[in-house]
Design a protein around this motif. Structure first.
Motif, mmCIF file in Angstrom:
data_model
loop_
_atom_site.group_PDB
_atom_site.id
_atom_site.type_symbol
_atom_site.label_atom_id
_atom_site.label_comp_id
_atom_site.label_asym_id
_atom_site.label_seq_id
_atom_site.Cartn_x
_atom_site.Cartn_y
_atom_site.Cartn_z
ATOM 1 N N ILE A 26 15.694 5.910 -5.881
ATOM 2 C CA ILE A 26 15.799 7.206 -6.370
ATOM 3 C C ILE A 26 14.760 8.410 -5.564
ATOM 4 O O ILE A 26 13.807 7.596 -4.788
ATOM 5 N N PRO A 27 14.965 9.737 -5.611
ATOM 6 C CA PRO A 27 14.211 10.473 -4.388
ATOM 7 C C PRO A 27 13.035 10.966 -5.034
ATOM 8 O O PRO A 27 12.282 11.734 -4.329
ATOM 9 N N ASP A 28 12.606 10.649 -6.256
ATOM 10 C CA ASP A 28 11.558 11.370 -6.937
ATOM 11 C C ASP A 28 10.117 10.854 -6.294
ATOM 12 O O ASP A 28 9.809 9.719 -5.890
ATOM 13 N N LYS A 29 9.311 11.858 -6.169
ATOM 14 C CA LYS A 29 8.013 11.563 -5.760
ATOM 15 C C LYS A 29 6.934 12.814 -6.122
ATOM 16 O O LYS A 29 7.512 13.655 -6.548
ATOM 17 N N PRO A 30 5.671 12.592 -6.290
ATOM 18 C CA PRO A 30 4.767 13.736 -6.720
ATOM 19 C C PRO A 30 4.770 15.000 -5.685
ATOM 20 O O PRO A 30 5.006 14.605 -4.574
ATOM 21 N N ALA A 31 4.690 16.003 -6.362
ATOM 22 C CA ALA A 31 4.844 17.190 -5.389
ATOM 23 C C ALA A 31 3.760 17.091 -4.304
ATOM 24 O O ALA A 31 2.511 17.034 -4.586
ATOM 25 N N GLY A 32 4.323 17.410 -3.170
ATOM 26 C CA GLY A 32 3.343 17.569 -2.095
ATOM 27 C C GLY A 32 2.897 16.232 -1.402
ATOM 28 O O GLY A 32 2.283 16.296 -0.364
ATOM 29 N N LYS A 33 3.527 15.055 -1.864
ATOM 30 C CA LYS A 33 3.028 13.952 -1.200
ATOM 31 C C LYS A 33 3.816 13.295 -0.130
ATOM 32 O O LYS A 33 5.103 13.836 -0.092
ATOM 33 N N CYS A 34 2.981 12.555 0.688
ATOM 34 C CA CYS A 34 3.861 12.007 1.843
ATOM 35 C C CYS A 34 4.928 10.977 1.486
ATOM 36 O O CYS A 34 4.718 10.513 0.389
ATOM 37 N N SER A 35 5.831 10.835 2.119
ATOM 38 C CA SER A 35 6.824 9.663 2.116
ATOM 39 C C SER A 35 6.517 8.649 3.158
ATOM 40 O O SER A 35 5.971 9.039 4.224
ATOM 41 N N HIS A 36 6.913 7.405 2.835
ATOM 42 C CA HIS A 36 7.072 6.472 3.961
ATOM 43 C C HIS A 36 7.840 6.659 5.140
ATOM 44 O O HIS A 36 7.431 6.566 6.197
ATOM 45 N N GLY A 37 9.129 7.088 4.694
ATOM 46 C CA GLY A 37 10.205 7.499 5.641
ATOM 47 C C GLY A 37 10.954 6.234 5.970
ATOM 48 O O GLY A 37 10.556 5.261 5.823
ATOM 49 N N LEU A 42 -7.870 9.547 2.370
ATOM 50 C CA LEU A 42 -7.040 8.272 2.309
ATOM 51 C C LEU A 42 -5.730 8.753 1.575
ATOM 52 O O LEU A 42 -5.924 8.938 0.467
ATOM 53 N N THR A 43 -4.441 8.551 2.194
ATOM 54 C CA THR A 43 -3.345 8.593 1.458
ATOM 55 C C THR A 43 -2.485 7.536 2.053
ATOM 56 O O THR A 43 -2.650 7.138 3.209
ATOM 57 N N SER A 44 -1.227 7.322 1.356
ATOM 58 C CA SER A 44 -0.188 6.648 2.083
ATOM 59 C C SER A 44 1.075 7.215 1.578
ATOM 60 O O SER A 44 1.205 7.984 0.600
ATOM 61 N N GLY A 45 2.201 6.844 2.173
ATOM 62 C CA GLY A 45 3.493 7.311 1.865
ATOM 63 C C GLY A 45 4.233 6.678 0.661
ATOM 64 O O GLY A 45 3.823 5.407 0.300
ATOM 65 N N TYR A 46 4.863 7.586 -0.203
ATOM 66 C CA TYR A 46 5.772 7.101 -1.325
ATOM 67 C C TYR A 46 6.943 6.566 -0.773
ATOM 68 O O TYR A 46 7.678 6.957 0.115
ATOM 69 N N PHE A 47 7.502 5.603 -1.557
ATOM 70 C CA PHE A 47 8.671 4.952 -1.107
ATOM 71 C C PHE A 47 9.724 4.482 -2.519
ATOM 72 O O PHE A 47 8.910 3.991 -3.237
ATOM 73 N N PHE A 96 0.956 -1.040 -0.023
ATOM 74 C CA PHE A 96 0.069 -0.264 0.001
ATOM 75 C C PHE A 96 0.690 1.228 -0.254
ATOM 76 O O PHE A 96 0.601 2.306 0.686
ATOM 77 N N ASP A 97 2.082 1.240 -0.818
ATOM 78 C CA ASP A 97 2.863 2.696 -1.118
ATOM 79 C C ASP A 97 2.378 3.160 -2.155
ATOM 80 O O ASP A 97 1.575 2.667 -2.743
ATOM 81 N N ASP A 98 2.618 4.560 -2.281
ATOM 82 C CA ASP A 98 2.417 5.388 -3.370
ATOM 83 C C ASP A 98 0.998 5.424 -3.518
ATOM 84 O O ASP A 98 0.401 5.524 -4.718
ATOM 85 N N GLU A 99 0.096 5.249 -2.366
ATOM 86 C CA GLU A 99 -1.391 5.595 -2.560
ATOM 87 C C GLU A 99 -1.922 4.672 -3.568
ATOM 88 O O GLU A 99 -2.917 4.727 -4.471
ATOM 89 N N ASP A 100 -1.331 3.338 -3.706
ATOM 90 C CA ASP A 100 -1.670 2.428 -4.579
ATOM 91 C C ASP A 100 -2.852 1.337 -3.769
ATOM 92 O O ASP A 100 -2.886 0.226 -3.770
ATOM 93 N N PHE A 101 -3.904 2.115 -3.732
ATOM 94 C CA PHE A 101 -5.094 1.541 -2.778
ATOM 95 C C PHE A 101 -5.942 0.209 -3.743
ATOM 96 O O PHE A 101 -6.255 -0.616 -3.236
ATOM 97 N N ILE A 102 -6.193 0.619 -4.744
ATOM 98 C CA ILE A 102 -6.986 -0.188 -5.757
ATOM 99 C C ILE A 102 -6.416 -1.394 -5.938
ATOM 100 O O ILE A 102 -6.806 -2.659 -5.791
#
Length: 836
Positions: free
Chosen positions: A230-241, A221-226, A118-124
């Motif tokens: 590479i450090p890229d993620k969409p602007a303003g999105k949460c990271s996993h950490g 509902l959101t989830s962290g990007y991981f 469930f990283d990167d808001e991949d809920f579906i």
């Protein structure tokens, strides 16, 4: 629940490099954090308490066991046994939890799959993995494949549990699990869109307020990007950490995972863990309602799921042989009818000198007896395809089955001996051979048609029986009833092995073994043509093998086997037996006990945040170190003092270094895997209030190492009617030449593969296996694929076992993964190792 991303870096050392073929998870939780294993076990225990309380209420019985964090496998099993008015199984309950937990850990090797975590808001896609996996679990249960059901269930549980740590569900103030994750008919509402900003940067190391207020207020509902590389993620999105999440250093910095109490949102770790336990319980309840209580108990390992299999030679002379086989088979079936030990299924495979199969499988004992009664023997006296029939049975029967082979002749297909040994080792099924080769079993007019066995031919059967922890018994008209009594002993419930040894060539030797107070019906078996033995009790009382009824026990002789039933008087302590024989012999000591030991070879992966481990599905490499996992059942606390690899046909020993990883679980490190075949022996102390006693257990199945490595492409799904090609690599540092390749599966699906691969010394070669499931195969059907590589001259063999699932969907949800990313001269084995 400790979130950990491990990058283990290995120097690529030529063709013998082998990435870990194992699932991995952290050995010990950090501080007060919870791991996936602890969450899964807690859910299993709490759900079983709920189910058993409901059963007790319906039956008007009291059930006082409360649901809390102090539940143990032992306390739950005992309470549930009282509810069901029968003794539900402890060892298999513990085994079911372990099997599910190992599969759960495997998902962390899916490092780049956002859906699995469930990283990167991949809920579906994450929800699809769960719902399709649950459907596959139900299909596996329907087909009686409980081991595969647990494998898929563990993977599903991991993804479900990750949702509560990696999303903001807990931060939204939710007080109950998200039901839409296990119910595909419910919508996934209020998901943050791809361009919705969800987080702001943490203030230094303080991430307690980094989710944007509008996200919380609108219940989005959101989830962290991981990402590991590479450090890229969409602007303003949460990271996993975490230190190894490259996106967490990109604005907005920090993360939102709750994997352990030291994580960015670790202050919510306990809430997320408790939510994950409740969600796992809801998942189990969904499965229980769909399958019914009896099948659910079998899934959980608390109810009988044993399989009794018969492999019968129909290439017989016109003799009493086939009648003997029928009578013994009927006796075995009838001895278990109507008892708590009645098998859940029966399997029949027949073979002759030209063919083997068809495999017949049924849960109806009367129909099974009809199938056996319909067998008839031919007039041929040629050797039969015994090992082919045995291999088919080992492949198609569930693990830990009891298999009885009836034959009166040598095996035509002796070249399959190594494969049969490997399958016995892999499945841990017990094989007993019943040989009716004596002319006393035949009428005088048919003596010329007799197929008498030579000593070398009998020894092949004895070797295979010994590898499995079974027996080789001569059966005649006059010993039929005695043989049936011995066979009944072999399939008794809660049977444990205390000692097993073989000597070929024979030698006079003294053996010792420990008996503890939990053991009952202790039996000593000596198999051989001319063994002379004396048994000694801890108090010094002795009894010769020539005394049928003596001070220590009663002795029954059946052909070449002597069975010593010890008297029921207190027998705790160290026993000894001296054996002298002019021919090879086997020794085995068994008993009934709730205290048993489970052994699994595992791989250790070292990473920046600690070690992780997981089950290995191949033979360990000879001369290198290895680790195995030991779990002791039957109590809540044990002390293990010695774990040894004992030579199966000799007296050499390799000691292990023991590390406790729980009250009943241990990791044992072996400095080197020996050249010889071995059994695992454990000694320790039973801790029961003020009573402390020594105990000893041994693996009934024999193991061996190999100098061949077999690596297979990571793939765990196949579509009906569509050929699936899997690449594999064979490597060796010893013998060059043509290596024999074999591939088989437990569903009888069409499979093609190269018959040989040519290897140079220190070299490797690649091949491909193509598996095709029929187009009408039900989605969710599981299949176990085994690929073998055997050295020239049958001097060595290794294998790799893969679990696949037939699915019409695109999701991948079953158990065993291996991921390697090769960069320059280094091979990075990347494990997105999230303990929660």
């Amino acid at each position: 629940m400790v979130s950990l991303v491990v990058v283990a870096v290995f120097l690529l050392q030529g063709p013998l490099f082998q990435p870990p073929q194992a699932e991995a998870f952290k050995i010990l939780p950090t501080d007060d954090s919870l791991t996936h294993q602890q969450i899964t076990e807690a859910a299993f225990l709490r759900k079983m308490v709920e189910v058993c309380r409901n059963v007790a209420t319906v039956r008007g019985k009291d059930f006082a066991l409360p649901i809390n964090s102090k539940l143990t496998v032992t306390t739950v099993q005992k309470a549930c046994s009282n509810s069901y008015s029968s003794s539900l199984k402890l060892s298999t309950f513990n085994l079911a939890i372990i099997q599910t937990s190992l599969s759960n850990a495997a998902v962390d090797l899916k490092v780049f799959s956002t859906a699995h975590h469930f990283d990167d808001e991949d809920f579906i896609n994450g929800r699809d993995l769960i719902t399709q996996g649950v459907a596959a679990v139900k299909v596996s249960i329907k087909n009686g494949n409980y081991l595969s059901a647990r494998s898929i269930l563990g993977a599903v549980c991991h993804t479900l549990q990750d949702f509560y740590s990696h999303s903001n569900w807990v931060e939204l103030g939710s007080t109950a699990p998200f039901n839409s994750l296990i119910k595909p008919e419910l919508p996934l509402n209020n998901l943050a869109s791809s361009n919705t900003k969800t987080c702001k940067s943490c203030v230094g190391e303080d991430c307690s307020d980094n989710i944007l207020p509008e996200v919380l207020q609108q219940k989005m509902l959101t989830s962290g990007y991981f990402h590991l590389l590479i450090p890229d993620k969409p602007a303003g999105k949460c990271s996993h950490g975490s230190a190894l999440d490259r996106t967490s250093s990109t604005e907005p910095t920090g993360g939102i995972n709750k994997d352990d109490i030291s994580s960015d949102h670790g202050f919510l770790h306990q809430q997320a863990a408790e939510m994950a336990i409740k969600a796992t319980m809801e998942l189990l309840e969904n499965i229980r309602l769909a399958t019914g209580d009896q099948d659910f108990l079998r899934l959980m390992g608390l109810s009988q799921t044993s399989v009794l299999a018969f492999v019968i030679d129909t290439t017989g002379s016109l003799s009493n042989y086939i009648a003997d086989a029928k009578r013994v088979s009927m006796s075995i079936i009838d001895s278990r009818r109507g008892t708590s030990e009645e098998p859940s299924e029966y399997i029949l495979v027949q073979f002759n000198d030209q063919d083997f199969g068809l495999l017949i499988r049924t849960g109806d004992a009367d129909k099974f007896k009809e199938q056996i009664n319909s067998l008839s023997a031919s007039d041929s006296v040629n050797p039969g395809m015994c090992l082919s029939g045995l291999l088919l049975t080992l492949t198609r029967a569930p693990p830990s089955s009891d298999i009885f082979v009836f034959t009166d002749a040598s095996a035509k297909d002796t070249e399959l001996k190594s494969s049969a040994e490997a399958m016995i080792e892999s499945t841990k099924s017990k094989v007993t051979f019943l040989l009716t080769n004596s002319t006393s079993t035949r009428s005088r007019q048919n003596v010329s048609l007799s197929r008498s066995l030579s000593q070398s031919e009998i020894q092949l059967y004895r070797d295979l029986a010994h590898v499995s922890g079974g027996q080789t018994i001569d059966v005649t008209n006059t010993t039929l009833s005695q043989a049936t009594a011995v066979i009944t002993d072999l399939i008794t419930a809660d049977l444990v092995t205390v000692l097993q040894a073989a000597r070929n060539p024979p030698k006079a030797e003294n053996f010792s073994f420990l008996l503890d107070p939990t053991l009952s019906n202790v039996t000593v078996y000596i198999t051989g043509d001319s063994p002379v033995f004396t048994l000694y009790s801890p108090t010094g009382v002795s009894q010769s093998g020539s005394v049928a009824d003596g001070p220590l026990g009663s002795i029954l002789t059946v052909g070449n086997l002597k069975r010593v039933k010890l008297n029921s008087a207190n027998h705790a302590g160290e026993w000894k037996i001296s054996i002298n024989s002019t021919s090879s012999y086997n020794l085995r000591v068994t008993g009934q006990s709730s205290v048993d030991v489970l052994f699994y070879f595992v791989k250790i992966v070292e990473g920046g945040h600690g070690d992780s481990w997981g089950q290995s599905f191949t033979r360990p490499f000879i001369g290198r170190n290895a680790t195995f996992y030991v779990s002791v059942t039957g109590g809540d606390s044990f002390t293990v003092t010695d774990v040894l690899l004992v030579e199966a046909s000799g007296s050499d020993v390799v000691s292990g270094t023991i590390k406790a990883v729980g009250a009943t679980d241990f990791l044992v490190n072996i400095d080197r895997i020996p050249e010889w075949a071995f059994v695992v022996q454990l000694k320790g102390l039973l801790n029961d209030s003020s009573l402390v006693n020594r105990f000893q257990r041994q693996s009934p199945t024999q193991h061996k190492g190999s100098r061949i490595t077999v690596m297979a492409q990571s793939q765990n799904i196949t579509k009906p009617g569509v050929p699936l090609s899997l690449n594999f690599t064979v490597a060796t540092n010893t013998t060059s030449g043509n290596y024999t390749i074999r591939a088989r599966n437990d569903q009888g699906f069409s499979v093609s593969f190269p018959r040989f691969l040519i290897l140079e010394t220190g070299g490797s070669a690649q091949g491909s296996v193509t598996l095709t499931a029929p187009s009408n195969t039900e989605s969710g059907t599981d299949v176990t694929l085994t690929i073998e590589a055997e050295a020239p001259g049958s001097t060595d063999l290794n294998y790799v076992t893969l679990q696949l699932t037939v699915s019409t969907a695109n999701a991948i949800f079953s158990g065993c993964y291996s991921l390697s990313v090769c960069l320059s001269f280094f091979c990075f084995i990347v494990c997105h190792f999230v303990c929660f």
